[in-house]
Scaffold this active site. Structure first.
Site, PDB file in Angstrom:
ATOM      1  N   GLY A 214       0.851  -1.185   0.000  1.00  0.00           N
ATOM      2  CA  GLY A 214       0.000   0.000   0.000  1.00  0.00           C
ATOM      3  C   GLY A 214       0.888   1.238   0.000  1.00  0.00           C
ATOM      4  O   GLY A 214       2.053   1.196  -0.393  1.00  0.00           O
ATOM      5  N   ILE A 215       0.329   2.359   0.448  1.00  0.00           N
ATOM      6  CA  ILE A 215       1.144   3.560   0.551  1.00  0.00           C
ATOM      7  C   ILE A 215       1.187   3.983   2.011  1.00  0.00           C
ATOM      8  O   ILE A 215       0.339   3.594   2.791  1.00  0.00           O
ATOM      9  CB  ILE A 215       0.594   4.727  -0.297  1.00  0.00           C
ATOM     10  N   GLY A 216       2.173   4.803   2.338  1.00  0.00           N
ATOM     11  CA  GLY A 216       2.258   5.289   3.705  1.00  0.00           C
ATOM     12  C   GLY A 216       3.546   4.828   4.364  1.00  0.00           C
ATOM     13  O   GLY A 216       4.438   4.269   3.721  1.00  0.00           O
ATOM     14  N   ALA A 217       3.611   5.082   5.668  1.00  0.00           N
ATOM     15  CA  ALA A 217       4.872   4.883   6.381  1.00  0.00           C
ATOM     16  C   ALA A 217       5.270   3.409   6.451  1.00  0.00           C
ATOM     17  O   ALA A 217       6.458   3.075   6.289  1.00  0.00           O
ATOM     18  CB  ALA A 217       4.734   5.463   7.784  1.00  0.00           C
ATOM     19  N   ILE A 218       4.297   2.511   6.673  1.00  0.00           N
ATOM     20  CA  ILE A 218       4.686   1.099   6.845  1.00  0.00           C
ATOM     21  C   ILE A 218       5.248   0.516   5.537  1.00  0.00           C
ATOM     22  O   ILE A 218       6.357  -0.031   5.551  1.00  0.00           O
ATOM     23  CB  ILE A 218       3.539   0.259   7.449  1.00  0.00           C
ATOM     24  N   GLU A 237      -1.694  -2.570  -6.710  1.00  0.00           N
ATOM     25  CA  GLU A 237      -2.655  -1.592  -7.224  1.00  0.00           C
ATOM     26  C   GLU A 237      -2.006  -0.218  -7.330  1.00  0.00           C
ATOM     27  O   GLU A 237      -2.274   0.545  -8.225  1.00  0.00           O
ATOM     28  CB  GLU A 237      -3.918  -1.553  -6.367  1.00  0.00           C
ATOM     29  N   GLY A 335      -8.016  -2.450  -2.112  1.00  0.00           N
ATOM     30  CA  GLY A 335      -7.604  -3.718  -2.726  1.00  0.00           C
ATOM     31  C   GLY A 335      -7.146  -4.748  -1.714  1.00  0.00           C
ATOM     32  O   GLY A 335      -6.575  -5.774  -2.100  1.00  0.00           O
TER      33      GLY A 335
HETATM   34  N1  COA Z   1      -8.513   2.753  17.469  1.00  0.00           N
HETATM   35  C1  COA Z   1      -8.626   4.093  17.393  1.00  0.00           C
HETATM   36  N2  COA Z   1      -7.994   4.847  16.452  1.00  0.00           N
HETATM   37  C2  COA Z   1      -7.191   4.197  15.591  1.00  0.00           C
HETATM   38  C3  COA Z   1      -7.016   2.812  15.619  1.00  0.00           C
HETATM   39  C4  COA Z   1      -7.697   2.080  16.608  1.00  0.00           C
HETATM   40  N3  COA Z   1      -7.587   0.759  16.698  1.00  0.00           N
HETATM   41  N4  COA Z   1      -6.146   2.472  14.641  1.00  0.00           N
HETATM   42  C5  COA Z   1      -5.799   3.597  14.011  1.00  0.00           C
HETATM   43  N5  COA Z   1      -6.430   4.635  14.582  1.00  0.00           N
HETATM   44  C6  COA Z   1      -6.322   6.037  14.185  1.00  0.00           C
HETATM   45  C7  COA Z   1      -4.881   6.532  14.252  1.00  0.00           C
HETATM   46  O1  COA Z   1      -4.552   6.985  15.545  1.00  0.00           O
HETATM   47  C8  COA Z   1      -4.906   7.646  13.235  1.00  0.00           C
HETATM   48  O2  COA Z   1      -5.558   8.756  13.781  1.00  0.00           O
HETATM   49  P1  COA Z   1      -5.140  10.260  13.405  1.00  0.00           P
HETATM   50  O3  COA Z   1      -5.397  10.372  11.916  1.00  0.00           O
HETATM   51  O4  COA Z   1      -6.050  11.094  14.235  1.00  0.00           O
HETATM   52  O5  COA Z   1      -3.688  10.356  13.751  1.00  0.00           O
HETATM   53  C9  COA Z   1      -5.829   7.071  12.154  1.00  0.00           C
HETATM   54  O6  COA Z   1      -6.642   6.114  12.798  1.00  0.00           O
HETATM   55  C10 COA Z   1      -5.069   6.391  11.023  1.00  0.00           C
HETATM   56  O7  COA Z   1      -4.153   5.472  11.547  1.00  0.00           O
HETATM   57  P2  COA Z   1      -2.737   5.241  10.836  1.00  0.00           P
HETATM   58  O8  COA Z   1      -2.062   4.138  11.574  1.00  0.00           O
HETATM   59  O9  COA Z   1      -2.003   6.532  10.664  1.00  0.00           O
HETATM   60  O10 COA Z   1      -3.278   4.780   9.442  1.00  0.00           O
HETATM   61  P3  COA Z   1      -2.610   4.599   8.037  1.00  0.00           P
HETATM   62  O11 COA Z   1      -2.542   5.888   7.312  1.00  0.00           O
HETATM   63  O12 COA Z   1      -1.365   3.788   8.132  1.00  0.00           O
HETATM   64  O13 COA Z   1      -3.753   3.724   7.356  1.00  0.00           O
HETATM   65  C11 COA Z   1      -5.491   2.091   7.283  1.00  0.00           C
HETATM   66  C12 COA Z   1      -4.191   2.525   7.952  1.00  0.00           C
HETATM   67  C13 COA Z   1      -5.862   0.736   7.839  1.00  0.00           C
HETATM   68  C14 COA Z   1      -6.606   3.084   7.554  1.00  0.00           C
HETATM   69  C15 COA Z   1      -5.229   2.019   5.740  1.00  0.00           C
HETATM   70  O14 COA Z   1      -4.165   1.151   5.502  1.00  0.00           O
HETATM   71  C16 COA Z   1      -6.454   1.500   4.999  1.00  0.00           C
HETATM   72  O15 COA Z   1      -7.346   2.259   4.704  1.00  0.00           O
HETATM   73  N6  COA Z   1      -6.482   0.193   4.668  1.00  0.00           N
HETATM   74  C17 COA Z   1      -7.603  -0.422   3.979  1.00  0.00           C
HETATM   75  C18 COA Z   1      -7.422  -0.403   2.502  1.00  0.00           C
HETATM   76  C19 COA Z   1      -6.232  -1.190   2.015  1.00  0.00           C
HETATM   77  O16 COA Z   1      -5.616  -1.949   2.726  1.00  0.00           O
HETATM   78  N7  COA Z   1      -5.936  -1.019   0.733  1.00  0.00           N
HETATM   79  C20 COA Z   1      -4.885  -1.752   0.064  1.00  0.00           C
HETATM   80  C21 COA Z   1      -3.626  -1.021  -0.156  1.00  0.00           C
HETATM   81  S1  COA Z   1      -3.676   0.645  -0.755  1.00  0.00           S
END
Ligand code: COA
Length: 436
Positions: A214-218, A237, A335
């Site tokens: 995906g995209i982002g820090a991880i 994707e 995806g």
């Molecule tokens: N309870 C409460 N809040 C939570 C939480 C939990 N269990 N898990 C995450 N959060 C909050 C974080 O604190 C953060 O809040 P903020 O924006 O106020 O700082 C927010 O949710 C996002 O968390 P973060 O860890 O920064 O998310 P991310 O940008 O790494 O995205 C997903 C993580 C899961 C949202 C993202 O990967 C996603 O939408 N996945 C589904 C779609 C996918 O996997 N597509 C395929 C690849 S592109």
């Protein structure tokens, strides 16, 4: 008539093109950073001309149509939420429609959500009169083929990409020329926790694997630990700058791919200007529609397919919640399930869900039960590896009791005692969990 004459005949101002959008029309907009920003800003400026438009999008960029108090004129119906659209849904000024990314083109073309207008952004035409969809082919190309009216912003900054990425000027109804820089996705800052997660994920990746990230820090943190790997490939994707750096470094060369050999297969791109310049006219990238790229049967044709995605929370059985925080819709399935399934069916494939063990430093993301109102994204039957900064839990083939035990051992140490209490209640067995 030459294509240049056709082009000139269709060339109009934004205001003129937007007269062909009628009240109640469903408009599907170009995806992500291929959002036709100028056309959309103009549509919002002229909002008083419209009543009851439905604007469909997915990963949003600026998304001016989701602004406050616009919903009488234009109401967003989104298939994925991001920073610029989440609030509108929360305020009930917009709607969210769930859909696997692989099925989005079909949803727009089969009649479930038929598009009246496709509003897209494309490159300037090549010498044969073909414009490229550039950084977003995904559902954008299909929608442009099925919509009743196609309005295109031609932007000289849109790269010309390879693959199935072209539309001839004769297939566009109204052309609006407007050059502006593409919206960039800055490179994420990687924390120490994400670095540890990246290292753990990288330990599951071998030379010659085919990757989806995906995209982002991880994902970027994972890529940081792949600089000693060789012959990696891409079937994903989306990709961003992180992949470009490993391509330039020679770690990703797509040479070991048994399917689409020597090509990075993707459906859309988001990154910096350096990345957009890198993909421009670069035959190593093959951009194809998302109903092909994300079809699990297609993904599975890649041997050693490894997918890495993230989530919001996981319960002790391995049910993965990725798109909602309780009842609050946060993103969408995207995806994730397409790739989890595809990797499961790939010879030598693996799927990884990677996440920090806590959110906001105070909630454990590994929970006894999923939060009330949340929706399961990846089911306990599909999940394979869960990775945190504390290690790797392999869930595939493991019983519910074994899953709970491995998940507790990669939870944040502060939350292990309470998770262990739940384990003991559930399985009537004292758990000797790690205390570190
Ligand atoms: N309870 C409460 N809040 C939570 C939480 C939990 N269990 N898990 C995450 N959060 C909050 C974080 O604190 C953060 O809040 P903020 O924006 O106020 O700082 C927010 O949710 C996002 O968390 P973060 O860890 O920064 O998310 P991310 O940008 O790494 O995205 C997903 C993580 C899961 C949202 C993202 O990967 C996603 O939408 N996945 C589904 C779609 C996918 O996997 N597509 C395929 C690849 S592109």
């Amino acid at each position: 008539m030459s294509w240049k004459d056709i082009y000139n005949q269709k060339l109009v101002s934004a205001e003129e093109a937007l007269k062909h959008v009628g009240n109640g029309n469903r408009i599907v907009v170009g995806h992500a950073m291929a959002e036709p920003s100028y056309l959309l800003r103009e549509m919002v400026r002229l909002k008083d001309n419209y009543l009851g438009l439905q604007v469909c999008s997915m990963v949003p960029a600026e998304a001016p149509y989701a602004g406050e108090h616009l919903s009488k004129h234009m109401r967003l119906n989104s298939l994925f939420l991001g920073g610029s659209t989440r609030k509108a849904v929360e305020n009930n000024e917009a709607d969210f429609t769930p859909c696997f990314f692989s099925e989005v083109p079909n949803t727009f073309s089969c009649g479930a959500l038929p598009a009246d207008v496709a509003m897209i952004m494309v490159s300037k035409p090549d010498k044969h009169g073909y414009c490229s969809f550039g950084i977003s082919v995904d559902f954008t190309k299909t929608v442009a083929e099925f919509a009743k009216v196609v309005i295109a912003q031609v932007n000289e900054n849109m790269p010309r990409t390879h693959g199935n990425t072209f539309i001839h000027v004769s297939d566009i109804d109204f052309i609006v020329e407007h050059n502006e820089p593409l919206i960039e996705l800055p490179r994420p800052k990687i924390t120490e926790v994400e670095e540890k997660i990246g290292k753990n994920c990288a330990s599951l990746i071998n030379d010659g694997d085919c990757l989806q990230l995906g995209i982002g820090a991880i994902p970027d943190a994972v890529l940081m630990f792949l600089t000693d790997k060789k012959d990696l490939g891409i079937h994903s994707e989306i990709i961003s700058d992180g992949v470009m750096h490993l391509m330039k470094n020679g770690n990703i060369n797509n040479k070991a791919k048994n399917f689409h050999n020597r090509r990075a297969v993707v459906t859309f791109l988001m990154g910096t200007k350096e990345f957009y310049d890198f993909v421009d006219d670069n035959p190593e990238f093959e951009l194809l529609s998302v109903d092909y790229v994300n079809d699990p049967r297609v993904i599975a044709q890649n041997d050693n397919m490894v997918c890495i995605n993230s989530c919001i929370e996981v319960d002790l059985m391995g049910q993965v919640v990725s798109s909602s925080i309780g009842l609050r819709q946060f993103s969408g399935v995207g995806g994730q399930v397409d790739f989890v399934r595809g990797a499961a069916w790939s010879k030598g494939g693996r799927s990884i869900i990677a996440m920090p063990s806590t959110a906001k430093g105070k909630f454990s993301k590994i929970k006894p039960f999923i939060t009330e109102g949340a929706t399961v994204t990846t089911s306990l039957n599909d999940v394979e590896y869960i990775v945190t900064e504390y290690g790797i839990a392999k869930l595939k083939g493991m019983s519910l009791r074994q899953r709970a035990e491995s998940l507790i051992n990669i939870a944040h140490p502060d939350f292990r005692p309470e998770l262990a209490e739940e384990y003991e209640r559930r399985f009537d067995h004292k758990l000797d969990y790690k205390k570190d």
